[in-house]
Design a protein around this motif. Sequence first.
Motif: not given
Length: 288
Positions: A208-222, A239-246
């Motif tokens: 999850i976080g890779m195409k086609p699920l880019e911008n998705q993450s199992l954890v969204n709350d920092p 290189r930077t997934t949604k999970l990594m940004s969180v």
Amino acid sequence: MNERIDGHTVLIGLMAYPIRHSMSPTMHNNAFAKMGLNYAYLAFEVTNDNLPQAIDAIRTLNMRGSNVSMPNKQKVISLLDKLDPAAEMVGAVNTIVNDHGILTGYNTDGTGFMQSLKDDNLDIIGEKMTLAGAGGAGTAIAIQAAIDGVKEISIFNCHDELWENAKRNVDVINKRTNCKATLHELENEADFKNEIQDGAIYCDSTGIGMKPLENQSLVNDPSWFKKDMIVYDTVYAPRTTKLMSVAQNAGVKHVYNGLSMMLKQGAEAFKLWTDQAMPVEYIHDLLF
Ligand code: SKM
């Protein structure tokens, strides 16, 4: 490359489908050139159907070995002569070594994951890991972490086609290592949050976080993350997934994408074929 290839060059393969996107040929050929080793690494489009002939070719052409990727990592096992114990526990092979016609299967995905942490002086031995996913990467990570001495692993998966595999991974770890593994439903958010907060490392191997699920993450709350923990995503595009940004928003110090694991699984395979260390820093700077 032209200057390197001669009548003595030994071939190493990568057998998978699809595989033209892989960075392994560039990684290994540059490493061979840098080390002055007379090997060439080529990708071959191999499916489950032509895998037996491709494995036979390793013997016939006296290749030094091969990497194996999807969809061949499980199917290849029955075609080999020997299996490394960790690969047997994982139930998948990604590296074959040919010693005078005897083919041995290894799995360097898990050892590569563990090595990527060790190389950054991060020690998770004796610690607790929370892991999402039970596919190829997740299985290799869980089993190797347990073999190496991670104390506890909480494996999360939803009730999809990988649920049975998640159960199997928990059983193998509990029966055959000193690590305590437990299986959890990904749907149970409170449990998921608790286990993440209780661990030294959270790893997402679901893709999850890779195409086609880019911008998705199992954890969204920092607030689910602690600053001193490790957050590891096995995805490397982007290189930077949604999970990594969180995780970065939470101020987590050690945030990984899957490039280190990719590089280190290659380095572990390189060592098995050549008995030499891959110049990983050189390759890292060249490729990543
Ligand atoms: O396990 C690795 C494999 O050794 C190489 C690879 C690739 O080149 O894309 C991916 C993983 O399956």
